[in-house]
Scaffold this motif. Structure first.
Motif, PDB file in Angstrom:
ATOM      1  N   TYR A 128      12.463 -24.176  16.208  1.00 20.14           N
ATOM      2  CA  TYR A 128      11.580 -24.136  17.371  1.00 20.14           C
ATOM      3  C   TYR A 128      12.337 -23.434  18.488  1.00 20.14           C
ATOM      4  O   TYR A 128      13.549 -23.277  18.407  1.00 20.14           O
ATOM      5  CB  TYR A 128      11.103 -25.534  17.771  1.00 20.14           C
ATOM      6  N   SER A 129      11.606 -23.004  19.502  1.00 16.53           N
ATOM      7  CA  SER A 129      12.270 -22.126  20.453  1.00 16.53           C
ATOM      8  C   SER A 129      13.141 -22.902  21.426  1.00 16.53           C
ATOM      9  O   SER A 129      12.878 -24.055  21.726  1.00 16.53           O
ATOM     10  CB  SER A 129      11.236 -21.309  21.213  1.00 16.53           C
ATOM     11  N   GLY A 130      14.171 -22.249  21.904  1.00 22.81           N
ATOM     12  CA  GLY A 130      15.002 -22.860  22.936  1.00 22.81           C
ATOM     13  C   GLY A 130      16.183 -23.658  22.424  1.00 22.81           C
ATOM     14  O   GLY A 130      16.692 -24.511  23.122  1.00 22.81           O
ATOM     15  N   VAL A 131      16.607 -23.393  21.189  1.00 22.54           N
ATOM     16  CA  VAL A 131      17.743 -24.147  20.670  1.00 22.54           C
ATOM     17  C   VAL A 131      19.059 -23.653  21.264  1.00 22.54           C
ATOM     18  O   VAL A 131      19.885 -24.429  21.720  1.00 22.54           O
ATOM     19  CB  VAL A 131      17.789 -24.083  19.133  1.00 22.54           C
ATOM     20  N   THR A 132      19.226 -22.325  21.276  1.00 21.94           N
ATOM     21  CA  THR A 132      20.447 -21.766  21.848  1.00 21.94           C
ATOM     22  C   THR A 132      20.255 -21.602  23.350  1.00 21.94           C
ATOM     23  O   THR A 132      19.310 -20.961  23.778  1.00 21.94           O
ATOM     24  CB  THR A 132      20.735 -20.388  21.237  1.00 21.94           C
ATOM     25  N   VAL A 133      21.114 -22.197  24.156  1.00 19.84           N
ATOM     26  CA  VAL A 133      20.896 -22.105  25.593  1.00 19.84           C
ATOM     27  C   VAL A 133      21.956 -21.312  26.342  1.00 19.84           C
ATOM     28  O   VAL A 133      21.769 -20.972  27.491  1.00 19.84           O
ATOM     29  CB  VAL A 133      20.737 -23.494  26.245  1.00 19.84           C
ATOM     30  N   ILE A 184      22.608 -41.076  12.535  1.00 23.88           N
ATOM     31  CA  ILE A 184      21.246 -41.231  12.000  1.00 23.88           C
ATOM     32  C   ILE A 184      20.224 -40.642  12.970  1.00 23.88           C
ATOM     33  O   ILE A 184      19.321 -39.901  12.576  1.00 23.88           O
ATOM     34  CB  ILE A 184      20.936 -42.712  11.699  1.00 23.88           C
ATOM     35  N   LEU A 185      20.387 -40.927  14.249  1.00 23.49           N
ATOM     36  CA  LEU A 185      19.448 -40.389  15.235  1.00 23.49           C
ATOM     37  C   LEU A 185      19.425 -38.866  15.186  1.00 23.49           C
ATOM     38  O   LEU A 185      18.371 -38.238  15.149  1.00 23.49           O
ATOM     39  CB  LEU A 185      19.841 -40.871  16.638  1.00 23.49           C
ATOM     40  N   TYR A 186      20.606 -38.279  15.120  1.00 23.85           N
ATOM     41  CA  TYR A 186      20.647 -36.820  15.091  1.00 23.85           C
ATOM     42  C   TYR A 186      20.172 -36.253  13.767  1.00 23.85           C
ATOM     43  O   TYR A 186      19.652 -35.148  13.721  1.00 23.85           O
ATOM     44  CB  TYR A 186      22.029 -36.296  15.479  1.00 23.85           C
ATOM     45  N   LEU A 187      20.338 -37.015  12.710  1.00 23.56           N
ATOM     46  CA  LEU A 187      19.804 -36.570  11.428  1.00 23.56           C
ATOM     47  C   LEU A 187      18.289 -36.397  11.549  1.00 23.56           C
ATOM     48  O   LEU A 187      17.721 -35.383  11.142  1.00 23.56           O
ATOM     49  CB  LEU A 187      20.141 -37.600  10.344  1.00 23.56           C
ATOM     50  N   PHE A 188      17.628 -37.374  12.159  1.00 22.36           N
ATOM     51  CA  PHE A 188      16.172 -37.296  12.287  1.00 22.36           C
ATOM     52  C   PHE A 188      15.759 -36.205  13.267  1.00 22.36           C
ATOM     53  O   PHE A 188      14.798 -35.481  13.021  1.00 22.36           O
ATOM     54  CB  PHE A 188      15.595 -38.655  12.694  1.00 22.36           C
ATOM     55  N   ILE A 189      16.483 -36.106  14.369  1.00 26.27           N
ATOM     56  CA  ILE A 189      16.142 -35.049  15.328  1.00 26.27           C
ATOM     57  C   ILE A 189      16.293 -33.676  14.664  1.00 26.27           C
ATOM     58  O   ILE A 189      15.433 -32.813  14.779  1.00 26.27           O
ATOM     59  CB  ILE A 189      17.025 -35.160  16.596  1.00 26.27           C
ATOM     60  N   SER A 190      17.374 -33.490  13.896  1.00 25.76           N
ATOM     61  CA  SER A 190      17.574 -32.207  13.217  1.00 25.76           C
ATOM     62  C   SER A 190      16.466 -31.936  12.208  1.00 25.76           C
ATOM     63  O   SER A 190      15.981 -30.821  12.094  1.00 25.76           O
ATOM     64  CB  SER A 190      18.903 -32.183  12.475  1.00 25.76           C
ATOM     65  N   LEU A 191      16.085 -32.973  11.460  1.00 29.92           N
ATOM     66  CA  LEU A 191      15.020 -32.793  10.473  1.00 29.92           C
ATOM     67  C   LEU A 191      13.730 -32.352  11.158  1.00 29.92           C
ATOM     68  O   LEU A 191      13.037 -31.452  10.691  1.00 29.92           O
ATOM     69  CB  LEU A 191      14.777 -34.096   9.713  1.00 29.92           C
ATOM     70  N   MET A 192      13.422 -32.977  12.280  1.00 30.31           N
ATOM     71  CA  MET A 192      12.188 -32.627  12.980  1.00 30.31           C
ATOM     72  C   MET A 192      12.272 -31.233  13.579  1.00 30.31           C
ATOM     73  O   MET A 192      11.314 -30.481  13.558  1.00 30.31           O
ATOM     74  CB  MET A 192      11.887 -33.666  14.059  1.00 30.31           C
ATOM     75  N   GLU A 193      13.444 -30.892  14.092  1.00 30.59           N
ATOM     76  CA  GLU A 193      13.613 -29.554  14.664  1.00 30.59           C
ATOM     77  C   GLU A 193      13.521 -28.480  13.601  1.00 30.59           C
ATOM     78  O   GLU A 193      12.795 -27.508  13.746  1.00 30.59           O
ATOM     79  CB  GLU A 193      15.012 -29.430  15.283  1.00 30.59           C
ATOM     80  N   TYR A 214       8.503 -29.424  13.071  1.00 34.36           N
ATOM     81  CA  TYR A 214       7.651 -30.477  13.607  1.00 34.36           C
ATOM     82  C   TYR A 214       7.858 -30.679  15.108  1.00 34.36           C
ATOM     83  O   TYR A 214       6.906 -31.002  15.823  1.00 34.36           O
ATOM     84  CB  TYR A 214       7.858 -31.800  12.851  1.00 34.36           C
ATOM     85  N   MET A 215       9.066 -30.491  15.586  1.00 33.84           N
ATOM     86  CA  MET A 215       9.343 -30.703  17.008  1.00 33.84           C
ATOM     87  C   MET A 215       8.410 -29.870  17.881  1.00 33.84           C
ATOM     88  O   MET A 215       7.942 -30.313  18.918  1.00 33.84           O
ATOM     89  CB  MET A 215      10.780 -30.319  17.336  1.00 33.84           C
TER      90      MET A 215
END
Ligand code: GDP
Ligand code: MG
Length: 698
Positions: free
Chosen positions: A144-149, A478-487, A491-492
């Motif tokens: 999704y857009s905006g990952v690299t800042v 675990i939290l970042y695992l889910f955030i990464s999966l969604m990103e 889905y994000m």
């Protein structure tokens, strides 16, 4: 170093010439070529121009011009004679002068083999994937857009060249609307990359080429990486990349940065363009904006051209186009010119003329002309696969469910709930194991040590202190695992889309949502991620409210409070604290709405196609976060554990006696960990505090 930095009488050898089109050409024609010797005849501080001697001629250059030339001087060569292995092999019988000259030549050659390459492209076109695979780096890739800042640098060797690769944030254009666009533009102008790699998403080629047309205006040495070529092929489309390259005036290389296909060839081409070894590869073209607009551009350009000092840095045509478009950033550049009034008057006249003739603003007319150019180029080179009846893609099918009017919210909430459930409930198991291990380790170490303050420091201060934070590592991973999966799945972007309407009610944008969720992990990357929000108002408010999102680092304290004050409803209390943060965030956002100036910028929210995330990328992000956490533990947290222990341990009462056990143990779990630091804040050092689930706080 730069040619302008040399002192009078100093001698140097040229490494390379930066700068633009006609300016650069003129310098090269005058003899400023790699490997040539140049001597400073006169360089007085603050004096312009500077006088040089090159291949027997005397030439004066302005300071700005001399800044565009990289050189090596004799001091650097002398240093290299001592430190450089290559130069130590020089024959003994060479004279001092000869040795120095050889060192100069060698250094100039070596530095000339360092190429600075900047990656520009739309968000989500695969720049970071390309960056990672080429340079072996592990930067964050997301669907999704905006990952690299911000700009990330990587280095690698290719064909005997050292390549410095710079990954820039994604942008759709190079206008001055968002901070990212300005950032990328500034980077292209000031950091002077030798070659620009414009990454183009082949599955979305028309829109991606819009940015390319602006890069063409800037007149930089560019190679197009036609990325996601696999998706284009998969769809059955055909593209004549060679012909497209000819039309754009820059080579086009198909790449798949997900698995690395085409990347070596891409950098082969980058080197060819850098070395000008194949003149058919790159040529400077002008995009034709139509007779009327072109007339205006030429008029403005001629006026801008009178200001010699900008010619080295900018393409004057680019400045003219941007000025005509009403670009605020370029207006600032123009405002410094002596003939700014003439320019302003000319622009006003031209704008009126165009509005009368074309019934539209110059800006709109320029955009139209650029798209017309793209359509023309694609009509000649691109062949879409013809289907009998349009097929629904997998993305369409998934979207029909996850963005469905009725299902969208339940699915979204379910996913969020599941994320937090997994983080805290599943996370509880490894947490308990670590807790247990830390306890055992403390007891184990304690058994070998003599009673005394040193033992207390190591067991209670260091092991227990660091251990109490270490237990939260699984939660974070675990939290970042889910955030990464969604990103990474895409889905994000949908989540942002779904909550857009709700967020508007509190003056925010759907895009604000992702940084807010990230805030639950850590506020710092969350605030950095707000950069992708185009609207200044939404961005500022989001930044202001993110600290209300309870980050993982606060969890230990919450757990302590919940356990100490609500021993029977610790879980509910914990949830309550989290919710309170969210409610405060919403209220603050609503309140802040009245204080931040509006700049309602309409913009597209892009919905990338769903992609199966690669296991490697997911593991990388998750581990990256875990690593950052561990690094903090080995440094800051370790240090403060010691400081806190020290503060709570001293001074000692006489009757307590150094080393004597200072507290009553209430249960058998982890005696070592139950002593010590909780006593800060006015309590007697020995007093125990009941904690939720037997864990201590920071
Ligand atoms: P950036 O925003 O331009 O830095 O793009 P990223 O490198 O973060 O990549 C965006 C998404 O596209 C990720 O899900 C990548 O896995 C995926 N991706 C990148 N390159 C390719 C490619 O060549 N082919 C395919 N199919 N997917 C790619
Ligand atoms: Mg990126």
């Amino acid at each position: 170093m730069k040619l302008s930095e040399l002192q009078t009488g100093e001698k140097a050898v040229i490494v390379r010439v930066h700068g633009h089109g006609s300016f650069r050409k003129r310098l090269i024609e005058m003899g400023f070529i790699q490997g040539k010797e140049v001597t400073v005849v006169l360089n007085a501080p603050l004096k312009d121009p500077i006088e040089y001697e090159i291949i027997g001629y005397k030439i004066s250059l302005r300071r700005e011009e001399a800044e565009q030339i990289d050189v090596v001087n004799e001091a650097e060569a002398r240093e290299a004679l001592v430190s450089d292995e290559h130069l130590q092999g020089l024959p003994e019988d060479l004279g001092e002068r000869e040795r120095l000259d050889r060192a100069l030549a060698h250094l100039a050659e070596e530095r000339n083999h360092v190429i600075r390459v900047a990656l520009v492209g739309n968000p989500n076109c695969g720049k970071t994937s390309l960056f990672n695979i080429a340079s072996g780096a592990h930067e964050h890739v997301g669907n999704y857009s905006g990952v690299t800042v911000d700009a990330k640098e990587g280095h690698f060797h290719h064909q005997g060249y050292e390549i410095t690769l710079v990954d820039l944030p994604g942008t759709y254009s190079l206008s001055a609307y968002s901070p990212e666009e300005l950032y990328v533009r500034k980077n292209l102008v000031d950091a002077m990359p030798d070659v620009v790699v414009n990454v183009v998403d082949a599955s979305n080629i028309e829109r991606n080429l819009y940015l390319t047309t602006q890069v063409i205006d800037m007149n930089l040495r560019t190679v197009v990486a036609l990325n996601m070529y696999d998706e284009l092929q998969h769809k059955g489309d055909k593209l004549d990349t060679e012909q497209l390259g000819r039309l754009l005036g820059m080579p086009v290389c198909p790449t798949v940065s997900r698995d690395g296909r085409g990347i070596p060839e891409l950098f082969d081409t980058v080197i060819k363009v850098y070395e000008h070894s194949d003149p058919t590869l790159a040529r400077h073209i002008h995009i034709n904006h139509g007779v009327e607009i072109e007339k205006s551009i030429v008029r403005l350009r001629d006026l801008i051209f009178e200001n010699e000092e900008v010619r080295s840095k900018y393409s004057t045509r680019y400045l003219a186009i941007k000025y005509l478009e009403g670009d605020r950033d370029i207006e600032k550049v123009i405002a410094k010119f002596p003939n700014r009034e003439a320019l302003e008057a000319a622009r006003k006249e031209e704008t009126e003329r165009i509005e009368a003739l074309l019934h539209t603003s110059p800006e709109a007319a320029i955009v139209d002309a650029k798209y017309a150019f793209i359509q023309g180029a694609l009509a000649e080179t691109y062949e879409k696969y013809q289907e009998e009846k349009p097929r629904r893609t997998i993305t369409d099918r998934i979207d029909a469910i996850v963005t469905n009017k009725w299902l969208a919210f339940p699915i979204f909430l379910l996913l969020l709930w599941f994320t937090f459930w997994a983080t805290f409930t599943i996370g509880q198991y490894p947490m308990d194991w670590i807790d247990w291990l830390v306890g055992k380790f403390g007891a184990f170490v304690g058994a070998f040590m003599k009673e005394g303050w040193l033992k207390d420091l190591i067991v209670d201060g260091i092991i227990a202190g660091v251990g109490s934070v270490l237990v939260f590592l699984p939660n974070i991973m675990i939290l970042y695992l889910f955030i990464s999966l969604m990103e990474d799945s895409g889905y994000m972007a949908r989540a942002a889309f779904i909550v857009d309407k709700l967020m508007h009610r509190i003056g925010l944008h759907g895009k604000s949502f992702i940084p807010m969720v990230m805030g639950f992990g850590c506020n710092v990357p969350a605030i950095m991620a707000t950069r992708s929000i185009e609207s200044r108002k939404s961005r500022l408010i989001t930044i202001a409210i993110i600290p209300f999102m309870s980050c993982a680092g606060r969890l230990p304290i919450f757990v302590l409070f919940a356990g100490a004050f609500f021993p029977h409803n610790a879980a509910t209390a914990l949830l309550g604290i989290y919710l309170l943060g969210v409610v405060l965030a919403i209220l603050s956002a609503k309140a802040l709405q009245h204080f931040v100036k509006d700049d309602d910028l309409p913009f597209v929210m892009e919905l990338p196609p769903y992609r199966v995330p690669t296991g490697k990328a997911i593991w990388r992000h998750t581990w990256e976060k875990g690593k950052q956490y561990l690094e903090k533990m080995a440094t800051t947290i370790l240090l403060f554990s010691i400081v806190l222990w020290f503060l709570s341990y001293f001074p000692r009462n006489a009757e307590q006696g150094a080393g004597a056990p200072r507290l009553q143990l209430e249960d058998g779990c982890g005696p070592a960990r139950r002593r010590g630091r909780q006593g800060t804040g006015g309590q007697h050092p020995g007093r125990d505090v009941r904690r939720g689930r037997g864990r201590r706080g920071r």
